[in-house]
Enzyme design. Structure first.
Site, mmCIF file in Angstrom:
data_model
loop_
_atom_site.group_PDB
_atom_site.id
_atom_site.type_symbol
_atom_site.label_atom_id
_atom_site.label_comp_id
_atom_site.label_asym_id
_atom_site.label_seq_id
_atom_site.Cartn_x
_atom_site.Cartn_y
_atom_site.Cartn_z
ATOM 1 N N CYS A 98 0.918 -0.854 -0.009
ATOM 2 C CA CYS A 98 0.283 0.080 0.390
ATOM 3 C C CYS A 98 0.903 1.243 0.011
ATOM 4 C CB CYS A 98 -0.958 0.281 0.940
ATOM 5 S SG CYS A 98 -0.299 -0.144 2.827
ATOM 6 N N GLU A 113 -3.220 3.728 -8.619
ATOM 7 C CA GLU A 113 -2.390 2.565 -7.685
ATOM 8 C C GLU A 113 -2.627 0.933 -8.739
ATOM 9 O OE1 GLU A 113 -4.460 0.221 -4.168
ATOM 10 O OE2 GLU A 113 -2.284 0.995 -3.588
HETATM 11 P P1 NAD Z 1 -9.812 -5.850 -1.860
HETATM 12 O O1 NAD Z 1 -10.561 -4.647 -0.977
HETATM 13 O O2 NAD Z 1 -10.324 -6.525 -2.688
HETATM 14 O O3 NAD Z 1 -9.610 -7.120 -0.376
HETATM 15 C C1 NAD Z 1 -9.546 -6.918 0.924
HETATM 16 C C2 NAD Z 1 -10.243 -7.687 1.954
HETATM 17 O O4 NAD Z 1 -11.629 -7.492 1.248
HETATM 18 C C3 NAD Z 1 -10.363 -8.874 1.759
HETATM 19 O O5 NAD Z 1 -10.513 -9.601 2.820
HETATM 20 C C4 NAD Z 1 -11.671 -9.390 1.020
HETATM 21 O O6 NAD Z 1 -11.977 -10.781 1.306
HETATM 22 C C5 NAD Z 1 -12.113 -8.689 1.514
HETATM 23 N N1 NAD Z 1 -13.330 -8.171 0.888
HETATM 24 C C6 NAD Z 1 -13.255 -8.086 -0.166
HETATM 25 N N2 NAD Z 1 -14.551 -7.743 -0.969
HETATM 26 C C7 NAD Z 1 -15.587 -7.661 0.339
HETATM 27 C C8 NAD Z 1 -16.858 -6.887 0.736
HETATM 28 N N3 NAD Z 1 -17.998 -6.543 -0.912
HETATM 29 N N4 NAD Z 1 -17.205 -6.834 2.618
HETATM 30 C C9 NAD Z 1 -15.779 -6.604 2.792
HETATM 31 N N5 NAD Z 1 -14.842 -7.803 2.982
HETATM 32 C C10 NAD Z 1 -14.651 -7.440 1.322
HETATM 33 O O7 NAD Z 1 -8.347 -5.816 -1.243
HETATM 34 P P2 NAD Z 1 -6.876 -6.232 -2.137
HETATM 35 O O8 NAD Z 1 -7.044 -6.123 -3.568
HETATM 36 O O9 NAD Z 1 -7.275 -7.601 -1.534
HETATM 37 O O10 NAD Z 1 -5.529 -6.215 -1.600
HETATM 38 C C11 NAD Z 1 -5.074 -4.348 -2.211
HETATM 39 C C12 NAD Z 1 -5.791 -2.695 -1.436
HETATM 40 O O11 NAD Z 1 -5.426 -3.046 -0.476
HETATM 41 C C13 NAD Z 1 -4.876 -2.064 -2.291
HETATM 42 O O12 NAD Z 1 -5.616 -1.371 -2.444
HETATM 43 C C14 NAD Z 1 -3.298 -1.572 -1.342
HETATM 44 O O13 NAD Z 1 -3.219 -0.096 -1.592
HETATM 45 C C15 NAD Z 1 -4.441 -1.882 0.005
HETATM 46 N N6 NAD Z 1 -3.995 -2.312 0.743
HETATM 47 C C16 NAD Z 1 -3.582 -1.025 2.550
HETATM 48 C C17 NAD Z 1 -2.958 -0.896 2.879
HETATM 49 C C18 NAD Z 1 -2.912 -0.167 4.222
HETATM 50 O O14 NAD Z 1 -2.559 -0.421 5.468
HETATM 51 N N7 NAD Z 1 -3.038 1.211 3.852
HETATM 52 C C19 NAD Z 1 -2.590 -2.641 3.054
HETATM 53 C C20 NAD Z 1 -2.173 -3.234 2.780
HETATM 54 C C21 NAD Z 1 -2.875 -2.994 1.534
#
Ligand code: NAD
Length: 485
Positions: free
Chosen positions: A288, A387
Site C-alpha cells: 500500500c 495505484e
Molecule cells: P480488496 O479490497 O479486494 O480485499 C481486501 C479484503 O476485503 C479481503 O479480505 C477481501 O476478501 C475483503 N472483501 C472483498 N470484498 C468485500 C466485501 N464486499 N465486503 C467485505 N469485505 C470484502 O483488496 P486487495 O486487492 O485484496 O488488496 C489490495 C488493496 O489493499 C490495495 O489497494 C492496497 O493499497 C490496499 N492495502 C492497504 C494497506 C494499508 O495499510 N493502507 C495495506 C495493504 C493493502
C-alpha cells in the site's frame, strides 16, 4: 510446515478448528507456479454469526474477559516469542501462499512478533485522567474495549496487518473476528494455531476464511460487531463503511496509495538509491505504501534515472522459494492489471528506462511480471495517478519545492511520502506541505515503523493503526462524573 496441513480447510471459532457450516471450501493458488496449494474453508454468514457469538461469549463469560490488562499483555508477548521461534516456517508458508521471497516473508514474521511484543508491553499502560471540576465533583475518564471487533485484511502483508490490528485490539481487551483474504491466508491460520497453543483463551480470536462478498460482507454488516478495521482497496473500503453505517459502527479504513519519494538536488543519492528502488519493488510492488512515484529535481534527474535503471537491470525475478529480489504477483488478475498499465505506457509513447529480466527457470504458469521503470511520466497520466499494485515505478521531473508539492499532492491518495534533502528548513516545509499520513525524511519506512502511527488522508482512508495511537482506536473513552458534595 506440518502446521499448514493441520489448519487448511478449517475455520478457527471458539478455540476450535471446524469446517464451514455447509462444508464448502475454496482452492488456494501458489502464485509461483499456478498450482493448487491447499483448500481453505469457505465461511459464510452462518460462520460469521458463530464467530461473533464466540467472541461475545469470550468477553461476557469466558476466561478472556476476566484477564487483567497485564495478563493480556503477557499472553500477547508469549505469542510473539513463539511467532519469532517459528519465523522460518512462517516465511516458507508465506512464500508458497503470497509468492513473497523468503527473506521478505521472514521480515514480516519478525514484524508480527514485534507488534505482539509492542502491544503486549503497552496493554497495561493505557490510562485515563482526572478532570478539574467545580467543588463537589470528581470526574475521571478511562478506556474500555469496544467489545467484538471485526478485522478484514488483504493478501499482501497478512502477518504484518494482523499484528498491527489484532495485536492492538486484543491488548485493549476486545475479542476479534478476523476475515483474511481468499487469495492468501495460510499464515493467518498458522498465527491462530500458535496463539491457541501459547494459551490465548478460547474465543478471543476467531478466524473465518472465505470470500469477501460472503464472509467479509457478513462481518461488515453484523449487528454484533462494535468496531471494524478494514485494510484493502478503496472500492471495498467504501462498501464496508456503508455496511457498518447501518449499525453506526466505527470503521478504520487503511486503503491504497500512490506514494511519492521526492529527491532534491542536494540529496545524498548514495543513501537514497536503495530506498528509491526497494520501496517500489518490495513484494512485487504490492504494497500500500509502495513508492510508486519518484519525483526528481531536474538537475539530478538524468543521474537518478540512470542509477535506478542500473539497479532495475540487476534485479532477479523468480519463484518465491528461490528467495530472489522479486517474486510473482499474487494472481493472473493482478498480472493482467500490471500488463494493462504497461500497455498504456507503450500507447502513450512513454520511455521505458529499464526492465528487469525474469529468471530463466521461472515457470510459465506463475504470475511473473518484469519490474519496470518508466521515465518522464506526465503527472496527470494514469501511470502517475492510479495505484497499479505491481513492480512499476514512474519517474517525474520537477523544478523547486512548490512544484514538487503540487505534484506530490496531486493524486486522490495521501498515504506516505519520502523526502530526500540535506536542507533542514526544506525538510520541515515539505513535511508540513505534504498531504498524507506519514512523511519520511532521508529514509523511507523507518525500518518498519511499528511504533509509528500509520494511516491515510483523502482516498487512502481514515483512522490510525500502528504505534500507541492504535490503542485509542481500538478502545472507547468513558467519562464518569461524581457529585459527592
Ligand atoms: P480488496 O479490497 O479486494 O480485499 C481486501 C479484503 O476485503 C479481503 O479480505 C477481501 O476478501 C475483503 N472483501 C472483498 N470484498 C468485500 C466485501 N464486499 N465486503 C467485505 N469485505 C470484502 O483488496 P486487495 O486487492 O485484496 O488488496 C489490495 C488493496 O489493499 C490495495 O489497494 C492496497 O493499497 C490496499 N492495502 C492497504 C494497506 C494499508 O495499510 N493502507 C495495506 C495493504 C493493502
Amino acid at each position: 510446515m506440518t502446521s499448514t496441513a493441520t489448519v487448511t480447510g478449517q475455520l478457527f471459532v471458539a478455540g476450535e478448528w471446524r469446517r464451514a457450516a455447509d462444508g464448502a471450501t475454496l482452492p488456494l493458488e501458489n502464485p509461483s507456479d499456478g498450482s493448487t496449494l491447499a483448500h481453505i474453508a469457505r465461511g459464510r454468514a452462518a460462520d460469521i454469526d458463530a464467530a461473533v457469538d464466540a467472541a461475545r461469549h469470550a468477553l461476557d463469560h469466558g476466561e478472556w474477559g476476566r484477564l487483567s490488562a497485564a495478563e493480556r499483555g503477557r499472553v500477547l508477548a508469549a505469542i510473539g516469542r513463539e511467532v519469532l521461534a517459528q519465523a522460518d516456517d512462517l516465511a516458507r508458508i508465506e512464500a508458497l501462499d503470497v509468492g513473497k521471497p523468503l527473506k521478505q516473508g521472514r521480515a514480516d514474521a519478525v514484524a508480527l512478533a514485534r507488534y505482539l511484543e509492542f502491544y503486549g508491553g503497552a496493554a497495561d499502560k493505557v490510562h485515563g485522567q482526572t478532570l478539574p471540576m467545580p467543588n463537589g465533583y470528581t470526574a475521571l475518564t478511562w478506556r474500555e474495549p469496544h467489545g467484538v471487533t471485526g478485522h478484514i485484511v488483504p493478501w499482501n502483508y497478512p502477518m504484518q496487518i494482523v499484528g498491527r490490528s489484532v495485536g492492538a485490539a486484543l491488548a485493549m481487551g476486545n475479542a476479534c473476528v478476523l476475515k483474511p483474504a481468499e487469495e492468501a491466508c495460510l499464515t493467518v491460520l498458522a498465527f491462530a494455531r500458535i496463539a491457541a497453543k501459547v494459551g490465548l483463551p478460547a474465543g478471543a480470536l476467531n478466524v473465518v476464511t472465505g470470500l469477501g462478498e460472503e464472509a467479509g460482507a457478513a462481518l461488515s454488516a453484523h449487528p454484533g460487531v462494535a468496531h471494524l478495521s478494514f485494510t484493502g482497496s478503496v472500492a471495498t473500503g467504501a462498501l464496508v463503511q456503508a455496511a457498518a453505517a447501518r449499525h453506526t459502527v466505527p470503521v478504520t479504513l487503511e486503503l491504497g496509495g500512490k506514494s511519492p519519494q521526492i529527491v532534491f538536488d542536494d540529496a545524498d543519492l548514495d543513501a537514497a538509491l536503495p530506498f528509491l528502488v526497494n520501496a517500489g519493488i518490495q513484494n512485487a510492488g504490492q504494497t500500500c505504501s509502495a513508492a510508486s512515484r519518484i519525483l526528481v529535481e531536474r538537475p539530478v534527474f538524468a543521474q537518478v534515472r540512470e542509477r535506478m535503471a542500473e539497479r532495475y537491470r540487476a534485479l532477479r525475478v523468480g519463484p518465491a522459494l528461490d528467495d530472489l529480489d522479486v517474486g510473482p504477483v499474487i494472481s493472473q488478475r493482478q498480472h493482467d492489471i500490471v500488463a494493462h498499465y504497461l500497455a498504456l505506457a507503450r500507447d502513450a509513447g512513454l520511455e521505458i528506462a529499464a526492465q528487469a529480466e525474469l529468471a530463466p527457470d521461472a515457470p510459465a504458469s506463475g504470475h511473473y511480471v518484469r519490474p519496470t521503470l518508466v521515465a518522464d511520466v506526465p503527472p496527470e497520466h494514469a501511470l502517475a495517478q492510479e495505484e497499479i499494485f505491481g513492480p512499476v515505478q514512474v519517474l517525474i521531473p520537477f523544478d523547486g519545492e512548490a512544484q514538487a508539492l503540487a505534484i506530490a499532492n496531486g493524486t486522490p491518495y495521501g498515504l506516505v511520502a519520502g523526502v530526500w534533502t540535506r536542507d533542514g528548513g526544506r525538510q520541515l516545509r515539505m513535511a508540513r506541505g505534504l498531504k498524507c499520513g506519514q512523511v519520511f525524511v532521508n529514509n523511507y519506512g523507518a525500518g518498519g515503523g511499528i511504533e509509528l502511527p500509520f494511516g491515510g488522508v483523502k482516498r487512502s482512508g481514515h483512522g490510525r493503526e500502528k504505534g500507541f495511537e492504535a490503542l485509542y482506536g481500538f478502545s472507547t473513552l468513558k467519562t464518569v462524573a461524581i457529585h459527592h458534595g
